[in-house]
Design a protein around this motif. Structure first.
Motif, PDB file in Angstrom:
ATOM      1  N   HIS A 215       0.905  -1.133   0.019  1.00 36.71           N
ATOM      2  CA  HIS A 215       0.095  -0.197   0.077  1.00 36.71           C
ATOM      3  C   HIS A 215       1.029   1.256  -0.055  1.00 36.71           C
ATOM      4  N   ALA A 216       0.336   2.390  -0.644  1.00 37.78           N
ATOM      5  CA  ALA A 216       1.124   3.700  -0.571  1.00 37.78           C
ATOM      6  C   ALA A 216       1.523   4.088   0.633  1.00 37.78           C
ATOM      7  N   TYR A 217       0.607   3.937   1.872  1.00 41.74           N
ATOM      8  CA  TYR A 217       0.816   4.517   3.113  1.00 41.74           C
ATOM      9  C   TYR A 217       0.584   3.310   4.358  1.00 41.74           C
ATOM     10  N   GLN A 218       1.402   3.484   5.404  1.00 40.54           N
ATOM     11  CA  GLN A 218       1.356   2.745   6.620  1.00 40.54           C
ATOM     12  C   GLN A 218       0.939   3.562   7.694  1.00 40.54           C
ATOM     13  N   GLU A 219      -0.040   3.368   8.405  1.00 34.98           N
ATOM     14  CA  GLU A 219      -0.508   4.229   9.546  1.00 34.98           C
ATOM     15  C   GLU A 219      -0.226   3.410  10.947  1.00 34.98           C
ATOM     16  N   PRO A 220       0.464   3.869  11.656  1.00 32.85           N
ATOM     17  CA  PRO A 220       0.677   3.398  13.210  1.00 32.85           C
ATOM     18  C   PRO A 220      -0.625   3.409  13.826  1.00 32.85           C
ATOM     19  N   ARG A 221      -1.099   2.570  14.860  1.00 31.86           N
ATOM     20  CA  ARG A 221      -2.401   2.590  15.412  1.00 31.86           C
ATOM     21  C   ARG A 221      -2.269   2.130  16.717  1.00 31.86           C
ATOM     22  N   LEU A 222      -2.756   2.623  17.903  1.00 28.81           N
ATOM     23  CA  LEU A 222      -2.858   1.876  19.069  1.00 28.81           C
ATOM     24  C   LEU A 222      -3.489   0.930  19.196  1.00 28.81           C
ATOM     25  N   THR A 223      -3.477  -0.056  19.981  1.00 30.39           N
ATOM     26  CA  THR A 223      -4.202  -1.284  20.181  1.00 30.39           C
ATOM     27  C   THR A 223      -4.548  -1.436  21.917  1.00 30.39           C
ATOM     28  N   PRO A 224      -5.485  -0.563  22.085  1.00 32.46           N
ATOM     29  CA  PRO A 224      -5.950  -0.732  23.435  1.00 32.46           C
ATOM     30  C   PRO A 224      -6.378  -2.069  24.217  1.00 32.46           C
ATOM     31  N   THR A 225      -6.162  -2.478  25.275  1.00 31.01           N
ATOM     32  CA  THR A 225      -6.560  -3.880  25.873  1.00 31.01           C
ATOM     33  C   THR A 225      -7.380  -3.636  27.246  1.00 31.01           C
ATOM     34  N   VAL A 237       4.827  -9.740  27.404  1.00 39.30           N
ATOM     35  CA  VAL A 237       4.197  -9.587  26.051  1.00 39.30           C
ATOM     36  C   VAL A 237       5.353  -9.343  25.189  1.00 39.30           C
ATOM     37  N   THR A 238       5.604 -10.363  24.213  1.00 43.64           N
ATOM     38  CA  THR A 238       6.604 -10.025  23.096  1.00 43.64           C
ATOM     39  C   THR A 238       5.703  -9.640  21.814  1.00 43.64           C
ATOM     40  N   THR A 239       6.482  -8.491  21.144  1.00 39.00           N
ATOM     41  CA  THR A 239       5.897  -8.022  20.038  1.00 39.00           C
ATOM     42  C   THR A 239       6.780  -7.764  19.197  1.00 39.00           C
ATOM     43  N   ILE A 240       6.726  -7.638  17.710  1.00 36.48           N
ATOM     44  CA  ILE A 240       7.663  -7.424  16.841  1.00 36.48           C
ATOM     45  C   ILE A 240       7.584  -5.679  16.562  1.00 36.48           C
ATOM     46  N   GLY A 241       6.635  -5.224  16.716  1.00 34.03           N
ATOM     47  CA  GLY A 241       6.491  -3.710  16.334  1.00 34.03           C
ATOM     48  C   GLY A 241       4.941  -3.268  16.441  1.00 34.03           C
ATOM     49  N   SER A 242       4.853  -2.021  16.262  1.00 32.46           N
ATOM     50  CA  SER A 242       3.324  -1.289  16.370  1.00 32.46           C
ATOM     51  C   SER A 242       2.535  -2.159  15.365  1.00 32.46           C
ATOM     52  N   ALA A 243       1.243  -1.774  15.682  1.00 33.86           N
ATOM     53  CA  ALA A 243       0.281  -2.205  14.740  1.00 33.86           C
ATOM     54  C   ALA A 243       0.048  -1.292  13.760  1.00 33.86           C
ATOM     55  N   TYR A 244      -0.365  -1.599  12.558  1.00 32.83           N
ATOM     56  CA  TYR A 244      -0.426  -0.607  11.476  1.00 32.83           C
ATOM     57  C   TYR A 244      -1.732  -1.017  10.869  1.00 32.83           C
ATOM     58  N   ARG A 245      -2.192   0.198  10.247  1.00 35.05           N
ATOM     59  CA  ARG A 245      -3.222   0.126   9.270  1.00 35.05           C
ATOM     60  C   ARG A 245      -2.794   0.767   7.872  1.00 35.05           C
TER      61      ARG A 245
END
Length: 273
Positions: A215-225, A237-245
């Motif tokens: 996609h032309a653009y990737q936007e980081p987004r918060l993932t509340p829990t 919690v192990t994560t590779i990086g931020s969530a993106y849209r």
């Protein structure tokens, strides 16, 4: 990996020269012997190739970059290089310039090169190198980051018979080093395109190529829990990086060589004077 790396997969000048150097059997044999004997990676002829002088580093700076930034080595007052110091969470928490990771990067790089060249030459692991190797498959080198830890990958495909009937791909997958990945494969508005950059390339006629499709653009987004935990529980919690849209049209871009891409004619290995 000289300088910035705005894409998550790169080839760039260093690996382009490595590919050209490995295009001859004698060079592959030479490098395999050096890797097996423990010769410093920075002593490989690729690091001294004058064709890399057009980049951000001259030979002396490239040696410094490889030893210190890639492998965490320390240079003594005598000029000699020593292995990275032991892990210490306060004084030595990382290897080189790899963020949030400590490990033996030099050993991973060396073992990956050994395994890749052995496959290209048709050798069992550790087998003595014959005067005429069974085959001499072309090698492709790629670098991918960021990820939580350092890995080397070797993949190959036999698609014919004889000495040139296959190919080997070597992938170095490393943590990031502080340069953020660009959230669009497209150059920012007004930025000057470097050699190799092309949007929606039409032809694959060049000897080399590397395209990214996304996609032309990737936007980081918060993932509340709101998942509850027990009293005193501190889950890991192990994560590779931020969530993106991702949004916008899907585009195909050939990255510039200076930003991890590859020129259609590659970058040659040159013998240092």
């Amino acid at each position: 990996m000289p300088g910035t790396m705005p894409y998550s997969l790169e080839k760039g000048p260093y690996l382009s020269v490595m590919e050209d150097f490995a295009s001859t059997t004698d060079h592959m044999v030479q490098t395999l012997q050096q890797m097996r004997q423990g010769v410093p990676v920075s002593d490989n002829p690729v690091v001294a190739s004058p064709s890399l002088d057009a980049g951000p580093y001259d030979k002396k700076a490239r040696v410094q970059h490889v030893n210190a930034d890639w492998f965490g080595m320390r240079q003594q007052s005598s000029g000699a290089w020593s292995a990275q110091p032991p892990f210490d969470p306060l004084t030595n928490p990382t290897t080189g310039f790899w963020l949030h990771w400590y490990g033996d990067a030099e050993a991973i790089f060396r073992a990956t090169m050994i395994r890749g060249i052995e496959v290209a030459l048709g050798l069992d692991h550790g087998e003595e190198i014959p005067s005429r190797p069974r085959r001499s498959w072309p090698m492709q080198f790629l670098w991918k980051c960021p990820q939580p830890w350092y890995e080397g990958w070797v993949a190959w495909q036999q698609h014919g018979k004889g000495a040139d009937g296959g190919q080997v791909t070597v992938l170095f997958a490393t943590p990031g080093h502080g340069e953020g990945i660009r959230n669009s494969p497209l150059l920012p508005a007004g930025a000057k395109a470097q050699p190799g950059y092309e949007v929606e390339p039409a032809s694959s006629s060049g000897r080399n190529g590397m395209w990214v499709i996304t996609h032309a653009y990737q936007e980081p987004r918060l993932t509340p829990t709101t998942v509850p935990t027990g009293m005193g529980a501190w889950p890991t919690v192990t994560t590779i990086g931020s969530a993106y849209r991702s949004r916008g049209p899907v585009v195909c871009v050939a990255p510039a060589e200076g930003e991890g891409g590859v020129l259609p004619d590659g970058r040659p290995f040159e013998v240092a004077p």
